[in-house]
Design a protein around this motif. Structure first.
Motif, PDB file in Angstrom:
ATOM      1  N   GLY A 143       0.823  -1.139   0.209  1.00  0.00           N
ATOM      2  CA  GLY A 143       0.167   0.088   0.074  1.00  0.00           C
ATOM      3  C   GLY A 143       0.985   1.483   0.019  1.00  0.00           C
ATOM      4  N   ALA A 144       1.956   1.342   0.751  1.00  0.00           N
ATOM      5  CA  ALA A 144       2.714   2.393   0.624  1.00  0.00           C
ATOM      6  C   ALA A 144       3.523   2.701  -0.533  1.00  0.00           C
ATOM      7  CB  ALA A 144       3.875   2.299   1.809  1.00  0.00           C
ATOM      8  N   ALA A 145       3.973   1.758  -1.336  1.00  0.00           N
ATOM      9  CA  ALA A 145       4.265   1.831  -2.746  1.00  0.00           C
ATOM     10  C   ALA A 145       3.381   2.350  -3.726  1.00  0.00           C
ATOM     11  CB  ALA A 145       4.636   0.395  -3.297  1.00  0.00           C
ATOM     12  N   ILE A 146       2.212   1.721  -3.497  1.00  0.00           N
ATOM     13  CA  ILE A 146       0.948   2.526  -4.298  1.00  0.00           C
ATOM     14  C   ILE A 146       0.795   3.935  -3.984  1.00  0.00           C
ATOM     15  CG2 ILE A 146      -1.430   2.262  -4.827  1.00  0.00           C
ATOM     16  CD1 ILE A 146       0.293   0.012  -5.810  1.00  0.00           C
ATOM     17  N   GLY A 147       0.586   4.487  -2.764  1.00  0.00           N
ATOM     18  CA  GLY A 147       0.466   5.485  -2.349  1.00  0.00           C
ATOM     19  C   GLY A 147       1.589   6.771  -2.721  1.00  0.00           C
ATOM     20  N   ALA A 148       2.845   6.151  -2.552  1.00  0.00           N
ATOM     21  CA  ALA A 148       3.987   7.163  -2.912  1.00  0.00           C
ATOM     22  C   ALA A 148       4.073   7.459  -4.438  1.00  0.00           C
ATOM     23  CB  ALA A 148       5.135   6.409  -2.493  1.00  0.00           C
ATOM     24  N   ILE A 149       3.609   6.298  -5.147  1.00  0.00           N
ATOM     25  CA  ILE A 149       3.954   6.306  -6.672  1.00  0.00           C
ATOM     26  C   ILE A 149       2.654   6.862  -7.533  1.00  0.00           C
ATOM     27  CG2 ILE A 149       4.727   5.466  -8.703  1.00  0.00           C
ATOM     28  CD1 ILE A 149       6.785   5.602  -6.696  1.00  0.00           C
ATOM     29  N   HIS A 150       1.395   6.661  -6.693  1.00  0.00           N
ATOM     30  CA  HIS A 150       0.327   6.632  -7.444  1.00  0.00           C
ATOM     31  C   HIS A 150      -0.998   7.373  -6.431  1.00  0.00           C
ATOM     32  CE1 HIS A 150       1.410   4.372 -11.023  1.00  0.00           C
ATOM     33  NE2 HIS A 150       1.928   3.514 -10.317  1.00  0.00           N
ATOM     34  N   PRO A 151      -0.506   8.497  -6.131  1.00  0.00           N
ATOM     35  CA  PRO A 151      -1.753   9.229  -4.958  1.00  0.00           C
ATOM     36  C   PRO A 151      -2.966   9.295  -5.501  1.00  0.00           C
ATOM     37  CG  PRO A 151      -0.122  10.793  -5.855  1.00  0.00           C
ATOM     38  CD  PRO A 151       0.590   9.291  -6.422  1.00  0.00           C
ATOM     39  N   ASP A 152      -3.223   9.704  -6.995  1.00  0.00           N
ATOM     40  CA  ASP A 152      -4.495   9.824  -7.451  1.00  0.00           C
ATOM     41  C   ASP A 152      -5.299   8.429  -7.549  1.00  0.00           C
ATOM     42  OD1 ASP A 152      -3.905  12.358  -8.001  1.00  0.00           O
ATOM     43  OD2 ASP A 152      -3.313  12.028 -10.082  1.00  0.00           O
TER      44      ASP A 152
END
Length: 218
Positions: A143-152
């Motif tokens: 989840g942290a990876a998704i949030g950092a790279i793809h906030p939208d």
């Protein structure tokens, strides 16, 4: 926990996960403490969402964030970007709720391909507590990876995840054994982000003040 940001720290996620698992686990006369699979589903969904939201919030300081959140000291930028590239769009996309990510993995592990069958199996299956902890930690990191790279993308998943459910579907999920409140508690993205970040930053301030100084800088 070591009270220094440059040394070994347990990481906020690990401490919070162990606390949640300890509160939820059951014991038996023989064997290890366990959680029901339905409990793991909720636990992993929450920590995937938590990773997404906090990863997005602290994407400007990703190395400091990953150190404080997961206790990982190595440079995190490559791991985070590689993880996001692996997951998007094959495993995570804007048509999903946060809970869909761990649900897909759980359904595969139980050999089910539809939600009603999984719910039936979830009420019977058990997972030892250490495996539940490991699963939550990995989902939080993803989840942290998704949030950092793809906030939208995180915003899109939030809208789908926290839209009001019909009372019929909500009650059906509760009756199937999911640990849900009687009434839905609806929050805005900003309200949820702030609530989660307050707890995280309190941990940082107490346990890794150097990282707190980095993460609190605008």
């Amino acid at each position: 926990m070591a009270d220094k940001s440059t040394g070994d720290i347990a990481g906020y996620a690990r401490i919070l996960i162990r606390s949640r698992v300890q509160d939820a686990q059951s014991t038996r006369f023989f064997g290890k403490p366990y959680l029901k699979l339905g409990q793991c589903y909720l636990l992993w969904s929450y920590f995937f969402q938590l990773g997404c939201i906090l990863g997005s919030r602290h994407s400007r300081h990703i190395d400091a964030f990953v150190h404080a959140m997961f206790g990982v000291r190595e440079s995190a930028s490559t791991v985070i970007s590689d993880t996001a590239a692996r997951l998007v769009p094959e495993s995570v996309d804007g048509t999903m709720k946060f809970s869909d990510y761990p649900l897909r993995k759980l359904m595969e592990s139980t050999g089910t391909n539809d939600l009603p069958s999984f719910m039936t199996k979830a009420g019977m299956s058990k997972l030892d507590s250490e495996s539940a902890i490991a699963g939550a930690w990995l989902d939080a990191l993803d989840g942290a990876a998704i949030g950092a790279i793809h906030p939208d993308l995180v915003r899109e998943m939030f809208v789908l995840s926290h839209a009001p459910r019909s009372k019929e579907n909500w009650d059906r999920a509760r009756n199937a054994g999911l640990d849900l409140p009687e009434e839905q508690d609806l929050m805005t993205y900003e309200e949820l982000e702030e609530a989660e970040n307050v707890s995280f930053m309190h941990y940082c301030k107490e346990c890794c003040p150097d990282l707190y100084a980095i993460l609190s800088a605008e």
